[in-house]
Design a protein around this motif. Sequence first.
Motif, mmCIF file in Angstrom:
data_model
loop_
_atom_site.group_PDB
_atom_site.id
_atom_site.type_symbol
_atom_site.label_atom_id
_atom_site.label_comp_id
_atom_site.label_asym_id
_atom_site.label_seq_id
_atom_site.Cartn_x
_atom_site.Cartn_y
_atom_site.Cartn_z
ATOM 1 N N THR A 51 -0.216 5.599 12.280
ATOM 2 C CA THR A 51 0.633 6.181 13.330
ATOM 3 C C THR A 51 -0.225 6.541 14.543
ATOM 4 O O THR A 51 -1.453 6.670 14.444
ATOM 5 N N ILE A 98 4.172 3.414 14.251
ATOM 6 C CA ILE A 98 4.148 3.985 12.889
ATOM 7 C C ILE A 98 3.244 3.152 11.973
ATOM 8 O O ILE A 98 2.271 3.660 11.416
ATOM 9 N N TYR A 99 3.598 1.846 11.802
ATOM 10 C CA TYR A 99 2.794 1.078 10.833
ATOM 11 C C TYR A 99 1.457 0.668 11.455
ATOM 12 O O TYR A 99 1.319 0.634 12.674
ATOM 13 N N GLY A 100 0.493 0.383 10.576
ATOM 14 C CA GLY A 100 -0.867 0.118 11.067
ATOM 15 C C GLY A 100 -1.552 1.403 11.490
ATOM 16 O O GLY A 100 -2.510 1.399 12.253
ATOM 17 N N THR A 110 -6.230 11.153 16.293
ATOM 18 C CA THR A 110 -7.161 12.031 15.575
ATOM 19 C C THR A 110 -8.474 11.301 15.283
ATOM 20 O O THR A 110 -9.569 11.872 15.415
ATOM 21 N N LEU A 160 0.833 -1.205 0.000
ATOM 22 C CA LEU A 160 0.000 0.000 0.000
ATOM 23 C C LEU A 160 0.871 1.259 0.000
ATOM 24 O O LEU A 160 0.702 2.146 -0.853
ATOM 25 N N THR A 161 1.833 1.324 0.922
ATOM 26 C CA THR A 161 2.618 2.552 1.123
ATOM 27 C C THR A 161 3.501 2.863 -0.088
ATOM 28 O O THR A 161 4.075 1.960 -0.706
ATOM 29 N N GLY A 185 1.752 7.637 2.632
ATOM 30 C CA GLY A 185 1.752 6.760 3.804
ATOM 31 C C GLY A 185 0.430 6.916 4.526
ATOM 32 O O GLY A 185 -0.561 6.273 4.178
ATOM 33 N N THR A 236 6.935 1.217 -1.094
ATOM 34 C CA THR A 236 8.092 1.230 -0.202
ATOM 35 C C THR A 236 7.694 0.796 1.204
ATOM 36 O O THR A 236 6.511 0.798 1.533
HETATM 37 C C1 LIG Z 1 8.909 -1.548 9.754
HETATM 38 C C2 LIG Z 1 7.813 -1.075 8.844
HETATM 39 C C3 LIG Z 1 7.088 -2.005 8.096
HETATM 40 C C4 LIG Z 1 6.078 -1.582 7.233
HETATM 41 N N1 LIG Z 1 5.420 -2.517 6.459
HETATM 42 C C5 LIG Z 1 4.514 -2.094 5.549
HETATM 43 C C6 LIG Z 1 3.872 -3.033 4.673
HETATM 44 O O1 LIG Z 1 4.086 -4.249 4.761
HETATM 45 N N2 LIG Z 1 3.020 -2.569 3.719
HETATM 46 C C7 LIG Z 1 2.742 -1.235 3.595
HETATM 47 O O2 LIG Z 1 1.964 -0.877 2.719
HETATM 48 N N3 LIG Z 1 3.329 -0.315 4.412
HETATM 49 C C8 LIG Z 1 4.207 -0.714 5.383
HETATM 50 N N4 LIG Z 1 4.823 0.208 6.198
HETATM 51 C C9 LIG Z 1 4.563 1.634 5.997
HETATM 52 C C10 LIG Z 1 3.700 2.255 7.061
HETATM 53 O O3 LIG Z 1 2.371 1.829 6.927
HETATM 54 C C11 LIG Z 1 3.847 3.787 6.930
HETATM 55 O O4 LIG Z 1 5.168 4.099 7.337
HETATM 56 C C12 LIG Z 1 2.855 4.526 7.779
HETATM 57 O O5 LIG Z 1 1.561 4.406 7.234
HETATM 58 C C13 LIG Z 1 3.196 6.032 7.892
HETATM 59 O O6 LIG Z 1 3.403 6.567 6.625
HETATM 60 P P1 LIG Z 1 4.705 7.437 6.295
HETATM 61 O O7 LIG Z 1 5.907 6.649 6.729
HETATM 62 O O8 LIG Z 1 4.644 7.866 4.889
HETATM 63 O O9 LIG Z 1 4.640 8.690 7.271
HETATM 64 P P2 LIG Z 1 3.714 9.975 7.068
HETATM 65 O O10 LIG Z 1 2.328 9.582 6.766
HETATM 66 O O11 LIG Z 1 4.410 10.897 6.105
HETATM 67 O O12 LIG Z 1 3.773 10.594 8.518
HETATM 68 C C14 LIG Z 1 4.928 11.307 9.006
HETATM 69 C C15 LIG Z 1 4.539 11.907 10.363
HETATM 70 O O13 LIG Z 1 3.460 12.858 10.160
HETATM 71 C C16 LIG Z 1 2.348 12.493 10.984
HETATM 72 N N5 LIG Z 1 1.097 12.769 10.267
HETATM 73 C C17 LIG Z 1 0.811 12.443 8.972
HETATM 74 N N6 LIG Z 1 -0.449 12.836 8.659
HETATM 75 C C18 LIG Z 1 -0.976 13.381 9.781
HETATM 76 C C19 LIG Z 1 -2.243 13.951 10.104
HETATM 77 N N7 LIG Z 1 -3.228 14.025 9.205
HETATM 78 N N8 LIG Z 1 -2.431 14.416 11.367
HETATM 79 C C20 LIG Z 1 -1.430 14.349 12.303
HETATM 80 N N9 LIG Z 1 -0.200 13.820 12.045
HETATM 81 C C21 LIG Z 1 0.021 13.338 10.807
HETATM 82 C C22 LIG Z 1 2.506 11.012 11.253
HETATM 83 O O14 LIG Z 1 1.847 10.621 12.450
HETATM 84 C C23 LIG Z 1 4.013 10.869 11.357
HETATM 85 O O15 LIG Z 1 4.447 11.227 12.652
HETATM 86 C C24 LIG Z 1 5.793 -0.206 7.126
HETATM 87 C C25 LIG Z 1 6.492 0.736 7.908
HETATM 88 C C26 LIG Z 1 7.483 0.300 8.763
HETATM 89 C C27 LIG Z 1 8.243 1.340 9.590
#
Ligand SMILES: Cc1cc2nc3c(=O)[nH]c(=O)nc-3n(C[C@H](O)[C@H](O)[C@H](O)COP(=O)(O)OP(=O)(O)OC[C@H]3O[C@@H](n4cnc5c(N)ncnc54)[C@H](O)[C@@H]3O)c2cc1C
Length: 399
Positions: A366, A362-364, A372, A131-132, A137, A161
């Motif tokens: 944040t 973070i995952y599932g 929120t 998905l990501t 994200g 990613t």
């Molecule tokens: C070890 C690991 C395994 C993972 N495995 C998978 C997988 O198998 N498949 C998959 O699809 N993804 C996977 N992910 C991705 C994960 O789902 C994303 O990292 C997560 O959804 C957050 O997205 P982002 O990293 O782009 O951070 P962002 O969404 O850019 O967030 C960055 C920061 O901004 C904050 N933020 C963002 N939007 C808001 C808002 N509206 N209000 C307040 N705060 C906000 C967040 O809380 C965070 O602190 C994995 C991540 C990790 C670290």
Amino acid sequence: MPTMTTYPPVPEVWKPAADLVAQVYALEPLRADIDARFAAGLDNVAAVDVMAEAGLLGLTLPRRYGGQGRDYTALAAVCEALGSIDTAHQIALTVHLGLVAMAILQWGSDEQRTHWLPLLARGEVLATFGLTEPGAGSDVGALRASARRVAGGYLLNGEKTWISGANHAGLFIIFATIDPTLRHRGITAFLVPRSAEGLSTSVLHGKFGVRAGDTGSVICSDVFVPDTQVLGEVGEGFALALAALGNGLFTVGAGALGIAAETRRIAAAFMRSCGDDGRGWAGGLLARMVVREEAARLLLARAAALKDAGRPNTVETGRAKWQCAEAGLANAVAALDIWQARYAVEHPALLRHWANAKGAVIYGGTSEIHQTMQAAYALGDRVERLPRRPAPSAADLAE
Ligand SMILES: Cc1cc2nc3c(=O)[nH]c(=O)nc-3n(C[C@H](O)[C@H](O)[C@H](O)COP(=O)(O)OP(=O)(O)OC[C@H]3O[C@@H](n4cnc5c(N)ncnc54)[C@H](O)[C@@H]3O)c2cc1C
């Protein structure tokens, strides 16, 4: 340095799955060299094979598909035990079973279920969830991977990613949009086998946490997916992703709870070994660890009971994941505080659990996103929407 040598007792709420918890703790390869593997950044694919042999990869799949037919309470109990050993093991189950196999069970056509579920239940094929993206994200609607209509199917292009298990998976759910201007309503889920021409994966090196698990990128370059491998309906991918995440984040919460419990156990054993009677500041930290863990587990058990009964549970499951993840991180920090006040040397297991706990917030979704959403539910600005295909109850899983 004191270490845990006996298996922890099964928490009261998970007693119906005590057999499975005992089975997980008895799987020695899951804990063998885990600190060293984490330090070296070696993934746990051999451990996943052991989990497959034990039948864990099909734990909640119906028996008619070769699964064990167990319920969500059992899934939580197993994921807590796995997470207490190492988060990478729980993530393997999260993506394979929680995010992919359960999604195929809920949303798949008869043909898709009959083809994929027995392979997934036996662990003959490992699966993951794409998905990501680098620019999408938390804001899933910003997804840019594209699905262009061609004769007989779709051509997928784009990059995913942070995909757990990307480099060992034989099956991917790839989310792509038929039109980015439609935002959420354009997102569609596709079942893509590794053998699909144009699909490639690469390892993400140098992670902070989950270093004993594989995480990677998935690139799709003109990957053809026939119509028969669209999962759910075209444009239904966002609802499908949310429903799948309902199971995924449930297991993530359980794994983080395992960290909360294991770091509490390590802290208590350490205090005992150095004659701390718990009347000082460390005792206060330990008492708060116990309460955080117990409160989080009760929230998770409530979500599990609703899922088992086939009742709506998005609010309760999100709340449980958020609090379990926070408890995992807070307890890992508290255990490190207790340890480091007396020892100026590293505690590899505590550092590993702490780094892993950072991932679970973070995952599932944040913690900020869950916070929120819980506020919006509390204000009545957001209400749970039931998906077109109902999630299977415990009775459905047992068939
Ligand atoms: C070890 C690991 C395994 C993972 N495995 C998978 C997988 O198998 N498949 C998959 O699809 N993804 C996977 N992910 C991705 C994960 O789902 C994303 O990292 C997560 O959804 C957050 O997205 P982002 O990293 O782009 O951070 P962002 O969404 O850019 O967030 C960055 C920061 O901004 C904050 N933020 C963002 N939007 C808001 C808002 N509206 N209000 C307040 N705060 C906000 C967040 O809380 C965070 O602190 C994995 C991540 C990790 C670290």
